[in-house]
Design a protein around this motif. Structure first.
Motif, PDB file in Angstrom:
ATOM      1  N   ALA A   1     -17.275 -56.186 -26.056  1.00  0.00           N
ATOM      2  CA  ALA A   1     -17.344 -55.639 -27.415  1.00  0.00           C
ATOM      3  C   ALA A   1     -18.398 -54.541 -27.521  1.00  0.00           C
ATOM      4  O   ALA A   1     -18.198 -53.536 -28.213  1.00  0.00           O
ATOM      5  N   VAL A   2     -19.519 -54.714 -26.833  1.00  0.00           N
ATOM      6  CA  VAL A   2     -20.548 -53.672 -26.838  1.00  0.00           C
ATOM      7  C   VAL A   2     -20.009 -52.407 -26.185  1.00  0.00           C
ATOM      8  O   VAL A   2     -20.160 -51.300 -26.717  1.00  0.00           O
ATOM      9  N   ARG A   3     -19.389 -52.561 -25.048  1.00  0.00           N
ATOM     10  CA  ARG A   3     -18.870 -51.389 -24.327  1.00  0.00           C
ATOM     11  C   ARG A   3     -17.816 -50.650 -25.143  1.00  0.00           C
ATOM     12  O   ARG A   3     -17.730 -49.419 -25.111  1.00  0.00           O
ATOM     13  N   LYS A   4     -17.016 -51.400 -25.898  1.00  0.00           N
ATOM     14  CA  LYS A   4     -15.927 -50.799 -26.668  1.00  0.00           C
ATOM     15  C   LYS A   4     -16.353 -50.367 -28.074  1.00  0.00           C
ATOM     16  O   LYS A   4     -15.594 -49.684 -28.767  1.00  0.00           O
ATOM     17  N   GLY A   5     -17.517 -50.805 -28.512  1.00  0.00           N
ATOM     18  CA  GLY A   5     -17.956 -50.487 -29.868  1.00  0.00           C
ATOM     19  C   GLY A   5     -17.288 -51.338 -30.922  1.00  0.00           C
ATOM     20  O   GLY A   5     -17.092 -50.890 -32.061  1.00  0.00           O
ATOM     21  N   ASP A   6     -16.945 -52.575 -30.591  1.00  0.00           N
ATOM     22  CA  ASP A   6     -16.208 -53.471 -31.489  1.00  0.00           C
ATOM     23  C   ASP A   6     -17.169 -54.496 -32.093  1.00  0.00           C
ATOM     24  O   ASP A   6     -17.389 -55.577 -31.532  1.00  0.00           O
TER      25      ASP A   6
ATOM     26  N   ALA B   1     -26.018 -52.735 -33.120  1.00  0.00           N
ATOM     27  CA  ALA B   1     -26.276 -51.331 -33.450  1.00  0.00           C
ATOM     28  C   ALA B   1     -27.270 -50.712 -32.472  1.00  0.00           C
ATOM     29  O   ALA B   1     -27.117 -49.554 -32.042  1.00  0.00           O
ATOM     30  N   ASN B   2     -28.284 -51.461 -32.079  1.00  0.00           N
ATOM     31  CA  ASN B   2     -29.249 -50.961 -31.107  1.00  0.00           C
ATOM     32  C   ASN B   2     -28.622 -50.764 -29.733  1.00  0.00           C
ATOM     33  O   ASN B   2     -28.837 -49.747 -29.069  1.00  0.00           O
ATOM     34  N   LEU B   3     -27.851 -51.748 -29.300  1.00  0.00           N
ATOM     35  CA  LEU B   3     -27.199 -51.639 -27.994  1.00  0.00           C
ATOM     36  C   LEU B   3     -26.268 -50.433 -27.932  1.00  0.00           C
ATOM     37  O   LEU B   3     -26.149 -49.760 -26.897  1.00  0.00           O
ATOM     38  N   ARG B   4     -25.624 -50.142 -29.041  1.00  0.00           N
ATOM     39  CA  ARG B   4     -24.678 -49.023 -29.070  1.00  0.00           C
ATOM     40  C   ARG B   4     -25.390 -47.671 -28.995  1.00  0.00           C
ATOM     41  O   ARG B   4     -24.742 -46.640 -28.798  1.00  0.00           O
ATOM     42  N   GLN B   5     -26.720 -47.665 -29.143  1.00  0.00           N
ATOM     43  CA  GLN B   5     -27.473 -46.424 -28.962  1.00  0.00           C
ATOM     44  C   GLN B   5     -27.498 -46.006 -27.493  1.00  0.00           C
ATOM     45  O   GLN B   5     -27.783 -44.859 -27.172  1.00  0.00           O
ATOM     46  N   PHE B   6     -27.192 -46.956 -26.607  1.00  0.00           N
ATOM     47  CA  PHE B   6     -27.181 -46.697 -25.179  1.00  0.00           C
ATOM     48  C   PHE B   6     -25.747 -46.667 -24.669  1.00  0.00           C
ATOM     49  O   PHE B   6     -24.859 -47.304 -25.229  1.00  0.00           O
ATOM     50  N   GLY B   7     -25.511 -45.966 -23.607  1.00  0.00           N
ATOM     51  CA  GLY B   7     -24.217 -46.021 -22.948  1.00  0.00           C
ATOM     52  C   GLY B   7     -24.316 -46.932 -21.741  1.00  0.00           C
ATOM     53  O   GLY B   7     -25.232 -46.800 -20.922  1.00  0.00           O
ATOM     54  N   PHE B   8     -23.406 -47.881 -21.622  1.00  0.00           N
ATOM     55  CA  PHE B   8     -23.448 -48.848 -20.529  1.00  0.00           C
ATOM     56  C   PHE B   8     -22.342 -48.576 -19.513  1.00  0.00           C
ATOM     57  O   PHE B   8     -21.159 -48.647 -19.837  1.00  0.00           O
ATOM     58  N   THR B   9     -22.741 -48.279 -18.290  1.00  0.00           N
ATOM     59  CA  THR B   9     -21.782 -48.229 -17.190  1.00  0.00           C
ATOM     60  C   THR B   9     -21.357 -49.637 -16.817  1.00  0.00           C
ATOM     61  O   THR B   9     -20.216 -49.890 -16.443  1.00  0.00           O
ATOM     62  N   LYS B  10     -22.305 -50.562 -16.928  1.00  0.00           N
ATOM     63  CA  LYS B  10     -22.034 -51.970 -16.635  1.00  0.00           C
ATOM     64  C   LYS B  10     -22.797 -52.824 -17.634  1.00  0.00           C
ATOM     65  O   LYS B  10     -23.945 -52.523 -17.971  1.00  0.00           O
ATOM     66  N   LEU B  11     -22.178 -53.888 -18.114  1.00  0.00           N
ATOM     67  CA  LEU B  11     -22.846 -54.845 -18.984  1.00  0.00           C
ATOM     68  C   LEU B  11     -22.139 -56.182 -18.883  1.00  0.00           C
ATOM     69  O   LEU B  11     -20.926 -56.271 -19.101  1.00  0.00           O
ATOM     70  N   GLU B  12     -22.889 -57.208 -18.535  1.00  0.00           N
ATOM     71  CA  GLU B  12     -22.313 -58.551 -18.475  1.00  0.00           C
ATOM     72  C   GLU B  12     -23.389 -59.582 -18.780  1.00  0.00           C
ATOM     73  O   GLU B  12     -24.569 -59.384 -18.487  1.00  0.00           O
ATOM     74  N   TYR B  13     -22.962 -60.673 -19.418  1.00  0.00           N
ATOM     75  CA  TYR B  13     -23.834 -61.801 -19.714  1.00  0.00           C
ATOM     76  C   TYR B  13     -23.273 -63.029 -19.001  1.00  0.00           C
ATOM     77  O   TYR B  13     -22.059 -63.290 -19.072  1.00  0.00           O
ATOM     78  N   VAL B  14     -24.152 -63.807 -18.356  1.00  0.00           N
ATOM     79  CA  VAL B  14     -23.718 -64.992 -17.622  1.00  0.00           C
ATOM     80  C   VAL B  14     -24.738 -66.100 -17.833  1.00  0.00           C
ATOM     81  O   VAL B  14     -25.952 -65.852 -17.762  1.00  0.00           O
TER      82      VAL B  14
END
Length: 427
Positions: A70-75, A96-109
């Protein structure tokens, strides 16, 4: 053409800088002390519980994967779909803060569960608290992914798992892995060339000012650091003193306060013993001096950023000395500025210099050690030139042993001979 007014200003600045190791400023004692943090609910510092449920782990990891996507897609809707209503404002701000950055990779585990009895008492028997690894790579900035961690608490409800808390067990997290720039108040990321500057949203004008200075510093570093570096760098200049868990008071002198620091980042679980080299860094600015930040201070820290991927075995006199060399060289690239007051102050310390500055010397007298380290590198550059000194740096940084032999190979001198030559050098 000379600039008399600027020359005076430069002298004043360097006189102050020479007294405080250049990378620091004298502040009133406690000026950068962290503000009060929200009290955390104490968690049991235990490893994974023996009753870990594979199904629960699979279900929550699926939820976390959806949030990362969702962060990567802006959803935003998808990001907060499994968030408790009381936590929504905070999580919307995080998005909103995370969307200030562009992520090539993002994952939570999910990492290991962390039992928190008080949270269980608050939310019920299905409560599940755990440390969560966040692995990410910022587009245009990070050559490789890095890792941090967060602490989340979930509750099982009829519709599935719901995130109900994101901070109460922060004490179980890594000391310097979490507390990223996006974890606080609304932010603005100002971009200029390959420089990114993170500031509070209300301080966007300050971000623009720092970005200009940062871009100037990048150009200066690239002039005097003759190694490949594309100038991609992030400067974090936020009001919060906790960002990246920085401790701004340092050294033994009263009132000694660090003004900025290049903080390495790693691609490994941040609570484990570090066994890998850094994959990048962030320049974090002391909140107390963020409004006075200039290209000179940034040039020092950006030299660290430019060299962080080489390895961390170079002796302290080389690491800090080369950064100081670049900072001073950048200043004197402008004929209207001088570092002569700094030179004079360092010369006065040479007679009592008994070693090439290392951790012991920096701990005992940080200001003097920064200056003397600069003097060592200034001498080597005068003798060998920037390219050969940079080659020496690379060789030292990439080898865990044999530093004396490496120095001899590149300079023709032993440490004792170098020390003797440095004490005679007039600059």
């Amino acid at each position: 053409m000379k600039h008399p007014g600027r020359l005076v200003a430069g002298v004043t600045t360097l006189a102050i800088a020479g007294a405080v190791a250049v990378v620091g400023v004298r502040l009133q004692q406690g000026a950068a002390a962290p503000s009060g943090e929200v009290a955390a609910i104490k968690a049991t510092p235990a490893p994974a519980t023996p009753t870990e449920s594979p199904q629960r782990k699979q279900e929550i990891n699926k939820l976390l994967s959806a949030r990362a996507a969702a962060v990567r897609k802006g959803d935003l809707k998808a990001f907060v779909a499994a968030v408790d209503v009381k936590l929504l404002p905070k999580q919307r701000q995080l998005f909103a803060n995370l969307r200030q950055f562009g992520f090539t990779k993002l994952e939570y585990v999910l990492a290991e569960p962390r039992p928190a009895p008080l949270l269980t008492a608050k939310f019920g028997p299905t409560t599940f608290s755990s440390r969560v690894l966040m692995r990410y790579q910022l587009t245009g900035l990070d050559p490789k992914p890095a890792q941090t961690d967060v602490a989340y608490t979930f509750v099982r409800r009829s519709a599935g798992w719901v995130l109900v808390d994101d901070s109460s067990i922060d004490e179980v997290l890594s000391r310097d892995g979490h507390r990223q720039p996006w974890d606080y108040q609304p932010i603005t990321v100002v971009r200029r060339g390959k420089v990114s500057v993170v500031v509070a949203k209300r301080e966007a004008a300050l971000g623009q000012k720092i970005a200009v200075a940062a871009e100037q510093a990048v150009r200066g570093v690239r002039r005097h650091w003759p190694r490949p570096w594309d100038g991609s760098v992030m400067v974090v200049a936020m009001p919060e003193p906790q960002v990246l868990a920085m401790l701004w008071l340092s050294g033994s002198g009263k009132g000694w306060t660090i003004a900025a620091k290049d903080v390495p980042i790693y691609d490994q679980d941040p609570v484990r013993e570090r066994k890998t080299a850094p994959v990048g860094s962030r320049i974090v600015v002391n909140p107390a001096v963020r409004k006075e930040l200039d290209k000179d201070l940034l040039a020092h820290e950006m030299t660290h950023a430019a060299s962080v991927l080489l390895g961390d075995y170079a002796p302290m006199w080389m690491v800090e000395g080369y950064a100081e060399y670049v900072r001073c060289a950048v200043i004197e690239d402008d004929p209207g500025w001088t570092v002569d007051p700094y030179r004079k102050s360092v010369r006065k310390t040479l007679a009592s210099m008994t070693a090439l500055p290392g951790p012991r010397e920096f701990s005992a007298a940080g200001s003097r050690s920064y200056g003397q380290s600069w003097w060592v590198v200034e001498y080597l550059v005068d003798k060998l030139g920037e390219k050969k000194v940079a080659a020496l740096y690379v060789d030292l940084a990439s080898h865990a042993s044999g530093a004396d032999a490496i120095l001899k190979k590149h300079s023709g001198m032993t440490p004792a001979q170098l020390l003797a030559a440095v004490k005679k050098f007039r600059g």
